[in-house]
Design a protein around this motif. Structure first.
Motif, PDB file in Angstrom:
ATOM      1  N   GLN A 107      -9.368  18.411  10.363  1.00  0.00           N
ATOM      2  CA  GLN A 107      -8.617  18.306   9.122  1.00  0.00           C
ATOM      3  C   GLN A 107      -7.265  17.647   9.395  1.00  0.00           C
ATOM      4  N   VAL A 108      -6.859  16.782   8.444  1.00  0.00           N
ATOM      5  CA  VAL A 108      -5.542  16.154   8.555  1.00  0.00           C
ATOM      6  C   VAL A 108      -4.786  16.371   7.261  1.00  0.00           C
ATOM      7  N   GLN A 109      -3.472  16.398   7.366  1.00  0.00           N
ATOM      8  CA  GLN A 109      -2.612  16.462   6.177  1.00  0.00           C
ATOM      9  C   GLN A 109      -2.077  15.048   5.922  1.00  0.00           C
ATOM     10  N   LEU A 110      -2.117  14.659   4.675  1.00  0.00           N
ATOM     11  CA  LEU A 110      -1.744  13.304   4.291  1.00  0.00           C
ATOM     12  C   LEU A 110      -0.575  13.326   3.317  1.00  0.00           C
ATOM     13  N   VAL A 111       0.374  12.428   3.523  1.00  0.00           N
ATOM     14  CA  VAL A 111       1.519  12.321   2.634  1.00  0.00           C
ATOM     15  C   VAL A 111       1.693  10.857   2.249  1.00  0.00           C
ATOM     16  N   GLU A 112       1.613  10.588   0.950  1.00  0.00           N
ATOM     17  CA  GLU A 112       1.819   9.232   0.447  1.00  0.00           C
ATOM     18  C   GLU A 112       3.275   9.022   0.052  1.00  0.00           C
ATOM     19  N   SER A 113       3.693   7.783   0.117  1.00  0.00           N
ATOM     20  CA  SER A 113       5.032   7.401  -0.340  1.00  0.00           C
ATOM     21  C   SER A 113       5.009   5.929  -0.730  1.00  0.00           C
ATOM     22  N   GLY A 114       6.094   5.505  -1.379  1.00  0.00           N
ATOM     23  CA  GLY A 114       6.231   4.094  -1.701  1.00  0.00           C
ATOM     24  C   GLY A 114       5.978   3.730  -3.142  1.00  0.00           C
ATOM     25  N   GLY A 115       5.547   4.702  -3.940  1.00  0.00           N
ATOM     26  CA  GLY A 115       5.330   4.409  -5.345  1.00  0.00           C
ATOM     27  C   GLY A 115       6.644   4.201  -6.079  1.00  0.00           C
ATOM     28  N   GLY A 116       6.547   3.773  -7.325  1.00  0.00           N
ATOM     29  CA  GLY A 116       7.736   3.570  -8.129  1.00  0.00           C
ATOM     30  C   GLY A 116       7.423   2.827  -9.398  1.00  0.00           C
ATOM     31  N   SER A 117       8.464   2.471 -10.109  1.00  0.00           N
ATOM     32  CA  SER A 117       8.344   1.718 -11.357  1.00  0.00           C
ATOM     33  C   SER A 117       8.762   0.277 -11.108  1.00  0.00           C
ATOM     34  N   VAL A 118       7.880  -0.645 -11.409  1.00  0.00           N
ATOM     35  CA  VAL A 118       8.147  -2.057 -11.177  1.00  0.00           C
ATOM     36  C   VAL A 118       7.694  -2.853 -12.393  1.00  0.00           C
ATOM     37  N   GLN A 119       8.003  -4.142 -12.356  1.00  0.00           N
ATOM     38  CA  GLN A 119       7.588  -5.016 -13.441  1.00  0.00           C
ATOM     39  C   GLN A 119       6.381  -5.851 -13.023  1.00  0.00           C
ATOM     40  N   ILE A 120       5.732  -6.423 -14.027  1.00  0.00           N
ATOM     41  CA  ILE A 120       4.574  -7.282 -13.775  1.00  0.00           C
ATOM     42  C   ILE A 120       4.947  -8.354 -12.755  1.00  0.00           C
ATOM     43  N   GLY A 121       4.054  -8.533 -11.767  1.00  0.00           N
ATOM     44  CA  GLY A 121       4.273  -9.549 -10.757  1.00  0.00           C
ATOM     45  C   GLY A 121       4.999  -9.067  -9.514  1.00  0.00           C
ATOM     46  N   ASP A 122       5.579  -7.893  -9.592  1.00  0.00           N
ATOM     47  CA  ASP A 122       6.293  -7.346  -8.438  1.00  0.00           C
ATOM     48  C   ASP A 122       5.315  -6.837  -7.386  1.00  0.00           C
ATOM     49  N   SER A 123       5.882  -6.422  -6.263  1.00  0.00           N
ATOM     50  CA  SER A 123       5.091  -5.893  -5.159  1.00  0.00           C
ATOM     51  C   SER A 123       5.541  -4.479  -4.805  1.00  0.00           C
ATOM     52  N   LEU A 124       4.628  -3.721  -4.257  1.00  0.00           N
ATOM     53  CA  LEU A 124       4.916  -2.402  -3.710  1.00  0.00           C
ATOM     54  C   LEU A 124       4.102  -2.219  -2.437  1.00  0.00           C
ATOM     55  N   ARG A 125       4.653  -1.443  -1.546  1.00  0.00           N
ATOM     56  CA  ARG A 125       3.936  -1.095  -0.329  1.00  0.00           C
ATOM     57  C   ARG A 125       3.821   0.417  -0.264  1.00  0.00           C
ATOM     58  N   LEU A 126       2.611   0.907  -0.378  1.00  0.00           N
ATOM     59  CA  LEU A 126       2.363   2.335  -0.274  1.00  0.00           C
ATOM     60  C   LEU A 126       2.039   2.686   1.169  1.00  0.00           C
ATOM     61  N   SER A 127       2.515   3.843   1.574  1.00  0.00           N
ATOM     62  CA  SER A 127       2.225   4.327   2.921  1.00  0.00           C
ATOM     63  C   SER A 127       1.571   5.696   2.859  1.00  0.00           C
ATOM     64  N   CYS A 128       0.684   5.929   3.785  1.00  0.00           N
ATOM     65  CA  CYS A 128       0.020   7.215   3.932  1.00  0.00           C
ATOM     66  C   CYS A 128       0.208   7.637   5.385  1.00  0.00           C
ATOM     67  N   VAL A 129       0.946   8.698   5.570  1.00  0.00           N
ATOM     68  CA  VAL A 129       1.197   9.200   6.919  1.00  0.00           C
ATOM     69  C   VAL A 129       0.416  10.492   7.117  1.00  0.00           C
ATOM     70  N   ALA A 130      -0.270  10.566   8.241  1.00  0.00           N
ATOM     71  CA  ALA A 130      -1.123  11.721   8.509  1.00  0.00           C
ATOM     72  C   ALA A 130      -0.594  12.539   9.674  1.00  0.00           C
ATOM     73  N   SER A 131      -0.842  13.818   9.602  1.00  0.00           N
ATOM     74  CA  SER A 131      -0.537  14.690  10.721  1.00  0.00           C
ATOM     75  C   SER A 131      -1.802  14.862  11.553  1.00  0.00           C
ATOM     76  N   GLY A 132      -1.625  15.216  12.812  1.00  0.00           N
ATOM     77  CA  GLY A 132      -2.786  15.498  13.634  1.00  0.00           C
ATOM     78  C   GLY A 132      -3.146  14.366  14.575  1.00  0.00           C
ATOM     79  N   ARG A 133      -3.500  14.753  15.802  1.00  0.00           N
ATOM     80  CA  ARG A 133      -3.812  13.762  16.818  1.00  0.00           C
ATOM     81  C   ARG A 133      -5.176  13.130  16.613  1.00  0.00           C
ATOM     82  N   THR A 134      -5.995  13.695  15.720  1.00  0.00           N
ATOM     83  CA  THR A 134      -7.338  13.163  15.524  1.00  0.00           C
ATOM     84  C   THR A 134      -7.390  12.076  14.455  1.00  0.00           C
ATOM     85  N   PHE A 135      -6.246  11.735  13.864  1.00  0.00           N
ATOM     86  CA  PHE A 135      -6.239  10.761  12.773  1.00  0.00           C
ATOM     87  C   PHE A 135      -6.935   9.457  13.128  1.00  0.00           C
ATOM     88  N   PRO A 136      -6.779   8.938  14.324  1.00  0.00           N
ATOM     89  CA  PRO A 136      -7.471   7.679  14.667  1.00  0.00           C
ATOM     90  C   PRO A 136      -8.986   7.751  14.545  1.00  0.00           C
TER      91      PRO A 136
END
Length: 124
Positions: A1-30
């Motif tokens: 089992q891994v714990q996952l935390v997302e970040s990077g969301g937000g409010s943007v306008q049409i045509g903009d870019s966002l980069r979402l990240s998902c960081v996991a805990s645990g050595r088995t994530f790979p």
């Protein structure tokens, strides 16, 4: 089992870019495949992109082709979703999910672990 935390969301306008990240805990994530899903109000959760534990990308959803890119960095226990040329239809809560298999399924039911989600809002 891994714990996952997302970040990077937000409010943007049409045509903009966002980069979402998902960081996991645990050595088995790979050893986990990871998928990005999204859910808009009143809609079912749908796949956006997936990446296997060895870095192969499963076919993107039609809504993401050519504009979204999924990558992973196992050394940092991170999977990123780069979203370019965003459209209003991309407005949703975005979730990352992990499963202890190589293949990143397009079906949410095959994932065991989920993050809490991050809101993406695209306005005109």
């Amino acid at each position: 089992q891994v714990q996952l935390v997302e970040s990077g969301g937000g409010s943007v306008q049409i045509g903009d870019s966002l980069r979402l990240s998902c960081v996991a805990s645990g050595r088995t994530f790979p050893t986990y495949a990871v998928g990005w899903f999204r859910q808009a109000p009143g809609s079912e959760r749908e796949v956006v992109a997936g990446i296997s534990r060895d870095g192969r990308v499963t076919p993107y959803a039609d809504s993401a082709k050519g504009r979204f890119t999924i990558t992973r960095d196992n050394a940092k226990n991170t999977v990123n979703l780069q979203m370019n040329s965003l459209k209003v239809e991309a407005t949703a809560v975005y979730y990352c999910a992990a499963r202890p298999q190589n293949y990143a399924s397009n079906s949410a039911r095959y994932y065991d672990d989920w993050g809490q989600g991050t809101q993406v809002t695209v306005t005109s």
